[in-house]
Motif scaffolding. Structure first.
Motif, PDB file in Angstrom:
ATOM      1  N   GLU A 100      -0.858  -3.684 -11.239  1.00 22.54           N
ATOM      2  CA  GLU A 100      -1.047  -3.140 -12.489  1.00 22.54           C
ATOM      3  C   GLU A 100      -1.745  -4.206 -13.153  1.00 22.54           C
ATOM      4  O   GLU A 100      -2.686  -3.786 -14.110  1.00 22.54           O
ATOM      5  CB  GLU A 100       0.204  -2.825 -13.200  1.00 22.54           C
ATOM      6  CG  GLU A 100       0.868  -1.591 -12.803  1.00 22.54           C
ATOM      7  CD  GLU A 100       2.128  -1.151 -13.488  1.00 22.54           C
ATOM      8  OE1 GLU A 100       2.768  -2.058 -14.225  1.00 22.54           O
ATOM      9  OE2 GLU A 100       2.504  -0.004 -13.245  1.00 22.54           O
ATOM     10  N   ILE A 101      -1.646  -5.509 -12.909  1.00 25.02           N
ATOM     11  CA  ILE A 101      -2.206  -6.395 -13.947  1.00 25.02           C
ATOM     12  C   ILE A 101      -3.573  -6.791 -13.138  1.00 25.02           C
ATOM     13  O   ILE A 101      -4.506  -7.677 -13.761  1.00 25.02           O
ATOM     14  CB  ILE A 101      -1.235  -7.775 -14.075  1.00 25.02           C
ATOM     15  CG1 ILE A 101      -1.091  -8.352 -12.588  1.00 25.02           C
ATOM     16  CG2 ILE A 101      -0.346  -7.463 -15.008  1.00 25.02           C
ATOM     17  CD1 ILE A 101      -0.497  -9.911 -12.928  1.00 25.02           C
ATOM     18  N   GLY A 102      -4.086  -6.045 -12.178  1.00 20.28           N
ATOM     19  CA  GLY A 102      -5.458  -6.207 -11.668  1.00 20.28           C
ATOM     20  C   GLY A 102      -5.537  -7.306 -10.498  1.00 20.28           C
ATOM     21  O   GLY A 102      -6.842  -7.372  -9.858  1.00 20.28           O
ATOM     22  N   PHE A 103      -4.375  -7.727  -9.850  1.00 18.69           N
ATOM     23  CA  PHE A 103      -4.685  -8.636  -8.767  1.00 18.69           C
ATOM     24  C   PHE A 103      -5.115  -8.056  -7.432  1.00 18.69           C
ATOM     25  O   PHE A 103      -5.535  -8.568  -6.472  1.00 18.69           O
ATOM     26  CB  PHE A 103      -3.383  -9.446  -8.725  1.00 18.69           C
ATOM     27  CG  PHE A 103      -3.132 -10.661  -9.739  1.00 18.69           C
ATOM     28  CD1 PHE A 103      -4.095 -10.548 -10.602  1.00 18.69           C
ATOM     29  CD2 PHE A 103      -2.559 -11.705  -9.509  1.00 18.69           C
ATOM     30  CE1 PHE A 103      -4.006 -11.737 -11.735  1.00 18.69           C
ATOM     31  CE2 PHE A 103      -2.680 -13.107 -10.273  1.00 18.69           C
ATOM     32  CZ  PHE A 103      -3.257 -12.795 -11.362  1.00 18.69           C
ATOM     33  N   LEU A 104      -4.146  -6.715  -7.143  1.00 21.12           N
ATOM     34  CA  LEU A 104      -4.112  -6.129  -5.800  1.00 21.12           C
ATOM     35  C   LEU A 104      -4.655  -4.668  -5.911  1.00 21.12           C
ATOM     36  O   LEU A 104      -4.663  -4.077  -6.825  1.00 21.12           O
ATOM     37  CB  LEU A 104      -2.788  -5.927  -5.533  1.00 21.12           C
ATOM     38  CG  LEU A 104      -1.835  -7.375  -5.288  1.00 21.12           C
ATOM     39  CD1 LEU A 104      -0.621  -7.033  -4.645  1.00 21.12           C
ATOM     40  CD2 LEU A 104      -2.709  -8.304  -4.381  1.00 21.12           C
ATOM     41  N   ASP A 105      -5.297  -4.471  -4.596  1.00 25.41           N
ATOM     42  CA  ASP A 105      -5.475  -3.085  -4.335  1.00 25.41           C
ATOM     43  C   ASP A 105      -4.602  -2.419  -3.440  1.00 25.41           C
ATOM     44  O   ASP A 105      -4.157  -3.241  -2.733  1.00 25.41           O
ATOM     45  CB  ASP A 105      -7.078  -2.835  -3.564  1.00 25.41           C
ATOM     46  CG  ASP A 105      -8.091  -3.027  -4.702  1.00 25.41           C
ATOM     47  OD1 ASP A 105      -8.000  -2.526  -5.672  1.00 25.41           O
ATOM     48  OD2 ASP A 105      -9.337  -3.610  -4.312  1.00 25.41           O
ATOM     49  N   ALA A 108      -3.128   3.153   1.245  1.00 25.37           N
ATOM     50  CA  ALA A 108      -2.267   3.531   2.194  1.00 25.37           C
ATOM     51  C   ALA A 108      -1.139   2.648   2.484  1.00 25.37           C
ATOM     52  O   ALA A 108      -0.846   2.389   3.399  1.00 25.37           O
ATOM     53  CB  ALA A 108      -3.104   3.845   3.558  1.00 25.37           C
ATOM     54  N   ASP A 109      -0.639   2.401   1.309  1.00 27.33           N
ATOM     55  CA  ASP A 109       0.604   1.659   1.275  1.00 27.33           C
ATOM     56  C   ASP A 109       0.496   0.303   1.775  1.00 27.33           C
ATOM     57  O   ASP A 109       1.515  -0.499   2.248  1.00 27.33           O
ATOM     58  CB  ASP A 109       1.866   2.026   2.031  1.00 27.33           C
ATOM     59  CG  ASP A 109       2.300   3.559   1.266  1.00 27.33           C
ATOM     60  OD1 ASP A 109       2.320   3.389  -0.059  1.00 27.33           O
ATOM     61  OD2 ASP A 109       2.951   4.424   1.971  1.00 27.33           O
ATOM     62  N   LYS A 110      -0.768  -0.436   1.670  1.00 27.49           N
ATOM     63  CA  LYS A 110      -1.187  -1.640   2.254  1.00 27.49           C
ATOM     64  C   LYS A 110      -1.768  -2.328   0.875  1.00 27.49           C
ATOM     65  O   LYS A 110      -2.438  -1.747   0.290  1.00 27.49           O
ATOM     66  CB  LYS A 110      -2.063  -1.657   3.253  1.00 27.49           C
ATOM     67  CG  LYS A 110      -1.412  -1.019   4.851  1.00 27.49           C
ATOM     68  CD  LYS A 110      -1.332  -2.068   5.461  1.00 27.49           C
ATOM     69  CE  LYS A 110      -0.872  -1.569   7.053  1.00 27.49           C
ATOM     70  NZ  LYS A 110      -0.745  -2.355   7.707  1.00 27.49           N
ATOM     71  N   TYR A 111      -1.462  -3.658   0.782  1.00 25.22           N
ATOM     72  CA  TYR A 111      -1.766  -4.107  -0.300  1.00 25.22           C
ATOM     73  C   TYR A 111      -2.628  -5.411   0.299  1.00 25.22           C
ATOM     74  O   TYR A 111      -2.760  -6.037   1.145  1.00 25.22           O
ATOM     75  CB  TYR A 111      -0.595  -4.883  -0.972  1.00 25.22           C
ATOM     76  CG  TYR A 111       0.331  -3.863  -1.458  1.00 25.22           C
ATOM     77  CD1 TYR A 111      -0.037  -3.329  -2.795  1.00 25.22           C
ATOM     78  CD2 TYR A 111       1.187  -3.249  -0.832  1.00 25.22           C
ATOM     79  CE1 TYR A 111       0.930  -2.330  -3.440  1.00 25.22           C
ATOM     80  CE2 TYR A 111       2.104  -2.218  -1.391  1.00 25.22           C
ATOM     81  CZ  TYR A 111       1.807  -1.741  -2.504  1.00 25.22           C
ATOM     82  OH  TYR A 111       2.505  -0.693  -3.236  1.00 25.22           O
ATOM     83  N   MET A 112      -3.703  -5.706  -0.717  1.00 29.68           N
ATOM     84  CA  MET A 112      -4.713  -7.080  -0.429  1.00 29.68           C
ATOM     85  C   MET A 112      -5.505  -7.250  -1.969  1.00 29.68           C
ATOM     86  O   MET A 112      -5.226  -6.255  -2.940  1.00 29.68           O
ATOM     87  CB  MET A 112      -5.847  -6.633   0.473  1.00 29.68           C
ATOM     88  CG  MET A 112      -6.625  -5.744   0.136  1.00 29.68           C
ATOM     89  SD  MET A 112      -7.994  -5.472   1.409  1.00 29.68           S
ATOM     90  CE  MET A 112      -8.242  -7.101   2.361  1.00 29.68           C
ATOM     91  N   PHE A 123      -7.006 -14.555 -11.375  1.00 30.47           N
ATOM     92  CA  PHE A 123      -6.085 -15.343 -12.264  1.00 30.47           C
ATOM     93  C   PHE A 123      -7.110 -15.648 -13.513  1.00 30.47           C
ATOM     94  O   PHE A 123      -6.786 -15.354 -14.578  1.00 30.47           O
ATOM     95  CB  PHE A 123      -5.597 -16.728 -11.745  1.00 30.47           C
ATOM     96  CG  PHE A 123      -4.226 -16.733 -11.248  1.00 30.47           C
ATOM     97  CD1 PHE A 123      -3.265 -16.865 -12.129  1.00 30.47           C
ATOM     98  CD2 PHE A 123      -3.988 -16.691  -9.902  1.00 30.47           C
ATOM     99  CE1 PHE A 123      -1.965 -16.636 -11.904  1.00 30.47           C
ATOM    100  CE2 PHE A 123      -2.830 -16.335  -9.461  1.00 30.47           C
ATOM    101  CZ  PHE A 123      -1.739 -16.774 -10.242  1.00 30.47           C
ATOM    102  N   THR A 124      -8.313 -15.764 -13.176  1.00 25.21           N
ATOM    103  CA  THR A 124      -9.272 -16.052 -14.391  1.00 25.21           C
ATOM    104  C   THR A 124      -9.718 -14.689 -14.991  1.00 25.21           C
ATOM    105  O   THR A 124      -9.694 -14.750 -16.389  1.00 25.21           O
ATOM    106  CB  THR A 124     -10.512 -16.758 -13.593  1.00 25.21           C
ATOM    107  OG1 THR A 124     -10.408 -18.069 -12.921  1.00 25.21           O
ATOM    108  CG2 THR A 124     -11.556 -17.015 -14.667  1.00 25.21           C
ATOM    109  N   GLU A 125      -9.822 -13.932 -14.336  1.00 26.11           N
ATOM    110  CA  GLU A 125     -10.091 -12.462 -14.935  1.00 26.11           C
ATOM    111  C   GLU A 125      -8.642 -12.036 -15.672  1.00 26.11           C
ATOM    112  O   GLU A 125      -9.181 -11.366 -16.855  1.00 26.11           O
ATOM    113  CB  GLU A 125     -10.372 -11.684 -13.970  1.00 26.11           C
ATOM    114  CG  GLU A 125     -11.735 -11.529 -13.431  1.00 26.11           C
ATOM    115  CD  GLU A 125     -12.059 -10.467 -12.359  1.00 26.11           C
ATOM    116  OE1 GLU A 125     -11.324  -9.911 -11.667  1.00 26.11           O
ATOM    117  OE2 GLU A 125     -13.452 -10.898 -11.846  1.00 26.11           O
ATOM    118  N   TYR A 126      -7.688 -12.176 -15.342  1.00 22.80           N
ATOM    119  CA  TYR A 126      -6.373 -11.845 -16.141  1.00 22.80           C
ATOM    120  C   TYR A 126      -6.201 -12.591 -17.281  1.00 22.80           C
ATOM    121  O   TYR A 126      -5.761 -12.160 -18.304  1.00 22.80           O
ATOM    122  CB  TYR A 126      -5.367 -11.481 -15.007  1.00 22.80           C
ATOM    123  CG  TYR A 126      -3.912 -11.441 -15.626  1.00 22.80           C
ATOM    124  CD1 TYR A 126      -3.860  -9.759 -16.184  1.00 22.80           C
ATOM    125  CD2 TYR A 126      -3.248 -12.127 -16.043  1.00 22.80           C
ATOM    126  CE1 TYR A 126      -3.030  -9.447 -16.890  1.00 22.80           C
ATOM    127  CE2 TYR A 126      -1.707 -11.646 -16.796  1.00 22.80           C
ATOM    128  CZ  TYR A 126      -1.734 -10.223 -17.100  1.00 22.80           C
ATOM    129  OH  TYR A 126      -0.660  -9.554 -17.619  1.00 22.80           O
TER     130      TYR A 126
END
Length: 127
Positions: A100-105, A108-112, A123-126
């Motif tokens: 939700e804060i934009g760190f991850l995509d 199909a239930d996999k995160y990166m 971190f810089t963008e958030y």
């Protein structure tokens, strides 16, 4: 309007980090400080983020159950048998927060990390 009705909507706390903290050679301390700057103090959240960082380094996306298995293995290696706070649901909550804060995509239930960006760029963008 009475004083009792005038309560602040939010509370802002500032944390000052000295150079010795920020220039630490211990990657765990640096990670804790970075997450603390986002208001995250939970040890399971730090462990989830650490697994995400190692997966990013390897160029992999990981599922919540893979993250849990990796954290359990790391805790056993450290001799820490306590699995408190390490439920699959708790891991999913942290993954949802980081998404939700934009760190991850999430695909199909996999995160990166979003668009395979470096975590420091997230971190810089958030912030």
């Amino acid at each position: 309007m009475e004083d009792a009705d005038c309560r602040p909507l939010a509370e802002l706390r500032l944390k000052w980090f000295d150079d010795s903290t920020l220039l630490s050679n211990d990657s765990n301390d640096v990670l804790r400080q970075a997450l603390l700057s986002l208001g995250i103090t939970s040890e399971p959240a730090v462990e989830v983020f650490r697994v995400l960082l190692s997966a990013h380094k390897a160029g992999l996306s990981v599922s919540a159950s893979q993250i849990k298995d990796k954290i359990v293995a790391e805790r056993r290696l450290r001799g820490k048998a306590d699995l408190r706070g390490l439920t699959l649901r708790n891991i999913q909550v942290w993954l949802k927060y980081f998404t939700e804060i934009g760190f991850l995509d999430n695909t199909a239930d996999k995160y990166m990390f979003k668009a395979c960006k470096k975590p420091s760029l997230c971190f810089t963008e958030y912030t």
